[in-house]
Design an enzyme around this catalytic site. Structure first.
Site, mmCIF file in Angstrom:
data_model
loop_
_atom_site.group_PDB
_atom_site.id
_atom_site.type_symbol
_atom_site.label_atom_id
_atom_site.label_comp_id
_atom_site.label_asym_id
_atom_site.label_seq_id
_atom_site.Cartn_x
_atom_site.Cartn_y
_atom_site.Cartn_z
ATOM 1 N N HIS A 1 -38.461 14.475 16.033
ATOM 2 C CA HIS A 1 -38.799 13.716 17.242
ATOM 3 C C HIS A 1 -39.178 12.295 16.858
ATOM 4 C CE1 HIS A 1 -40.272 12.863 21.242
ATOM 5 N NE2 HIS A 1 -41.368 12.358 20.702
ATOM 6 N N ALA B 1 -7.912 11.681 11.614
ATOM 7 C CA ALA B 1 -8.038 11.573 10.162
ATOM 8 C C ALA B 1 -8.691 12.805 9.536
ATOM 9 C CB ALA B 1 -8.841 10.324 9.819
HETATM 10 C C1 FAD Z 1 -6.443 1.956 15.952
HETATM 11 C C2 FAD Z 1 -6.625 3.359 15.453
HETATM 12 C C3 FAD Z 1 -7.891 3.915 15.400
HETATM 13 C C4 FAD Z 1 -8.074 5.203 14.942
HETATM 14 N N1 FAD Z 1 -9.331 5.713 14.918
HETATM 15 C C5 FAD Z 1 -9.531 6.966 14.471
HETATM 16 C C6 FAD Z 1 -10.838 7.504 14.377
HETATM 17 O O1 FAD Z 1 -11.827 6.840 14.714
HETATM 18 N N2 FAD Z 1 -10.997 8.765 13.920
HETATM 19 C C7 FAD Z 1 -9.913 9.525 13.538
HETATM 20 O O2 FAD Z 1 -10.102 10.669 13.128
HETATM 21 N N3 FAD Z 1 -8.656 9.046 13.609
HETATM 22 C C8 FAD Z 1 -8.442 7.790 14.054
HETATM 23 N N4 FAD Z 1 -7.167 7.280 14.087
HETATM 24 C C9 FAD Z 1 -6.053 8.161 13.688
HETATM 25 C C10 FAD Z 1 -5.933 8.221 12.157
HETATM 26 O O3 FAD Z 1 -5.759 6.925 11.656
HETATM 27 C C11 FAD Z 1 -4.777 9.114 11.776
HETATM 28 O O4 FAD Z 1 -4.918 10.367 12.394
HETATM 29 C C12 FAD Z 1 -4.735 9.307 10.268
HETATM 30 O O5 FAD Z 1 -4.588 8.085 9.599
HETATM 31 C C13 FAD Z 1 -3.586 10.240 9.891
HETATM 32 O O6 FAD Z 1 -3.561 10.392 8.516
HETATM 33 P P1 FAD Z 1 -2.202 10.723 7.756
HETATM 34 O O7 FAD Z 1 -2.567 10.879 6.331
HETATM 35 O O8 FAD Z 1 -1.502 11.807 8.445
HETATM 36 O O9 FAD Z 1 -1.270 9.426 7.961
HETATM 37 P P2 FAD Z 1 -1.491 7.897 7.709
HETATM 38 O O10 FAD Z 1 -2.908 7.530 7.618
HETATM 39 O O11 FAD Z 1 -0.654 7.209 8.725
HETATM 40 O O12 FAD Z 1 -0.876 7.657 6.265
HETATM 41 C C14 FAD Z 1 0.488 7.826 6.023
HETATM 42 C C15 FAD Z 1 0.860 7.014 4.798
HETATM 43 O O13 FAD Z 1 2.173 7.365 4.408
HETATM 44 C C16 FAD Z 1 2.832 6.206 3.947
HETATM 45 N N5 FAD Z 1 4.279 6.471 4.020
HETATM 46 C C17 FAD Z 1 5.022 6.681 5.136
HETATM 47 N N6 FAD Z 1 6.300 6.948 4.806
HETATM 48 C C18 FAD Z 1 6.358 6.917 3.445
HETATM 49 C C19 FAD Z 1 7.400 7.128 2.515
HETATM 50 N N7 FAD Z 1 8.641 7.451 2.902
HETATM 51 N N8 FAD Z 1 7.131 6.995 1.193
HETATM 52 C C20 FAD Z 1 5.865 6.676 0.779
HETATM 53 N N9 FAD Z 1 4.844 6.469 1.620
HETATM 54 C C21 FAD Z 1 5.080 6.602 2.947
HETATM 55 C C22 FAD Z 1 2.340 5.118 4.884
HETATM 56 O O14 FAD Z 1 2.507 3.829 4.320
HETATM 57 C C23 FAD Z 1 0.874 5.517 5.062
HETATM 58 O O15 FAD Z 1 0.060 4.856 4.126
HETATM 59 C C24 FAD Z 1 -6.954 5.975 14.514
HETATM 60 C C25 FAD Z 1 -5.675 5.418 14.544
HETATM 61 C C26 FAD Z 1 -5.500 4.126 15.000
HETATM 62 C C27 FAD Z 1 -4.114 3.546 15.011
#
Ligand code: FAD
Length: 474
Positions: A450, A326
């Site tokens: 500390h 994230a």
């Molecule tokens: C169980 C779990 C635990 C995690 N824990 C961590 C953690 O502790 N720390 C960390 O750094 N990362 C963690 N991650 C990874 C993190 O969630 C992702 O790396 C992060 O969410 C990626 O962000 P993003 O914006 O690329 O995509 P996403 O968060 O996946 O967001 C993408 C968005 O795009 C939307 N979307 C997709 N296609 C379309 C479309 N055609 N039109 C409109 N909207 C669309 C989706 O609905 C979604 O809301 C975890 C992941 C999981 C599954």
């Protein structure tokens, strides 16, 4: 509202409202660009709704229950009962608060929000399909686009997530009951975090992993601590086995696994959680309409500014590949937005920290000793074991260590590996040291409070310089 076939124009179209997309949208709006953000599901993306936040809420709750129930040595005797439905309500409240905050922040910054699914219809146009009855399509013309559509869990053949007994990480985080028996397929970070959580909440957990150890990308001494703590929790590991088939039973499911030599094993469970990795969401974007092609695995390749093969289309976050985290997504979003605004911005992937919220936590940043040496540095390493930390002893948490990796002649900090409670917080200091070009002497010479775990970072730096007080120098 019936949208008909309206066309609007925007400077920046952001597709996807996760930590990549919403951060990019806000930063672009802060730079006085006209920004439209399209989200098909929920603001905050995987991270806030089905990933980082709900998992860390459950991990915290599981820790509270486990610690309370295992504190006899401290003179505390308790047998906590977990109300899984109430826990789910609390966790959902945390998620709602954060996702509502994202929506408000976007609006307050002047970002136009559209709920719908976007796909390209040309090099500078996208079509957005609205969900629900009576709603239609709209078109958006854009100067620049930022693709931030994230990723989804990979499905294993014969384990469709549509089956009730087969859980994706999203299903597991949405569960309102704790299964008696949980089989987890995959011992990567998501599999390890969730198996630890469910074991602490009372499930019998078996982890099946094709490779021969947990957490394949981490160094042996880092993962050894986590694996042995997981075993102490009662988690059973079966390595060298891949999940090959499932059989429905009256009580749940049987997971059939196979070794490379074709030897089968069967594990009975109420639920099987499949956590074998994530794949990018690019197949629904009609990329070819814009003139874009993903790589063989579906990711969009980008340059240091997040530009795809098209100068005006950027990709950030999971959809752009590793590191699929994230905070990396958010940084990429900021860089893309600032680049579009005409500012000199670039990604520095040297110091992207990563954390695994297991027991204890693992966090790393920068180079390992082996990587630093392979890159030609004259590497020096300092370590502070937690058993020598006063604060760790007061927390009854002495498994783990802080390690700092540096270039000996210059003293520049190159990396760090932390296995400790709050490792995810401690790693920030080493990340900052790398980012600022700090030396071992800078870290060692900084007075730390500390008694804290952060003193172990200072001690590790002193140890690398042969000047540690509370450990024997190397
Ligand atoms: C169980 C779990 C635990 C995690 N824990 C961590 C953690 O502790 N720390 C960390 O750094 N990362 C963690 N991650 C990874 C993190 O969630 C992702 O790396 C992060 O969410 C990626 O962000 P993003 O914006 O690329 O995509 P996403 O968060 O996946 O967001 C993408 C968005 O795009 C939307 N979307 C997709 N296609 C379309 C479309 N055609 N039109 C409109 N909207 C669309 C989706 O609905 C979604 O809301 C975890 C992941 C999981 C599954």
């Amino acid at each position: 509202m019936v949208m008909g076939d309206v066309t609007t124009g925007t400077d920046v179209l952001v597709i996807g409202g996760g930590p990549g997309g919403y951060v990019a949208a806000i930063r672009a709006a802060q730079r006085d660009l006209d920004v439209t953000l399209v989200e098909k599901d929920a603001y905050g993306g995987t991270c806030l709704n089905h990933g980082c936040i709900p998992s860390k809420a459950l991990i915290h709750a599981a820790d509270v229950a486990h610690e309370a129930g295992t504190a006899e040595a401290l003179g505390i005797h308790a047998d906590p009962a977990v109300d899984a439905a109430a826990l789910a309500d609390w966790k959902d409240g945390v998620v709602d608060q954060l996702t509502g905050g994202v929506e408000k922040l976007c609006k307050a910054n002047g970002v136009t929000l559209i709920e719908g699914t976007a796909a390209f219809s040309g090099e500078h146009t996208a079509r957005i399909a609205h969900g629900g009855d009576g709603q239609g399509m709209e078109s958006v013309e854009f100067e620049h686009a930022i693709v931030a559509t994230g990723s989804r869990p990979i499905e294993v053949p014969n384990f469709p997530y549509a089956e009730e007994a087969v859980w994706s990480s999203r299903d597991a985080l949405g569960a309102e009951t704790v299964p008696d028996h949980l089989v987890v397929v995959g011992a990567g970070y998501i599999g390890m975090e969730l198996s630890t959580t469910f074991a602490k909440l009372g499930a019998d957990v078996t982890v099946v992993e094709m490779l021969d150890d947990v957490l394949p990308t981490y160094e042996d001494d880092v993962k050894r601590v986590v694996r042995s703590r997981a075993e102490e929790l009662g988690i059973e590991f079966s390595f060298g086995e891949g999940a090959s088939d499932r059989r429905e039973t009256a009580d749940g499911i049987e997971v059939v696994t196979e070794t490379e030599d074709g030897e089968e094993s069967v594990y009975a469970a109420d639920r099987v959680l499949v956590a074998v990795g994530r794949e990018p969401v690019t197949d629904t974007l009609e990329l070819d309409a814009a003139g874009l092609e993903p790589d063989a695995d579906g990711f969009l390749e980008t340059d240091a500014q997040g530009r795809t093969d098209l100068d005006h289309v950027f990709a950030v976050g999971d959809v752009a590949g590793d590191p699929m985290l994230a905070h990396a997504a958010s940084r990429e979003g900021i860089v893309a937005a600032e680049t579009i605004a005409g500012e000199p911005a670039a990604l520095d992937a040297q110091a992207v920290p990563s954390a695994v919220f297991t027991d204890p936590e693992i966090a790393t940043v920068g180079l390992t000793e082996a990587e630093a040496t392979a890159e030609g540095f004259d590497t020096v390493v300092g370590e502070m074991p937690l058993r020598a930390s006063g604060r760790a002893l007061t927390m009854d948490e002495t498994d783990g260590f802080v390690r700092i990796v540096a270039d000996e002649p210059s003293g520049y900090v190159l990396g760090g590996q932390v296995v400790a409670p709050e490792a995810s917080e401690l790693i920030a200091e080493i990340g900052l040291a790398i980012e600022m070009g700090a030396t071992l002497a800078d870290v060692a010479g900084t007075i730390h409070t500390h008694p804290t775990l952060s003193e172990a970072v200072m001690e590790a730096a002193e140890n690398a310089m042969g000047q540690a007080i509370h450990t024997l120098n190397r």
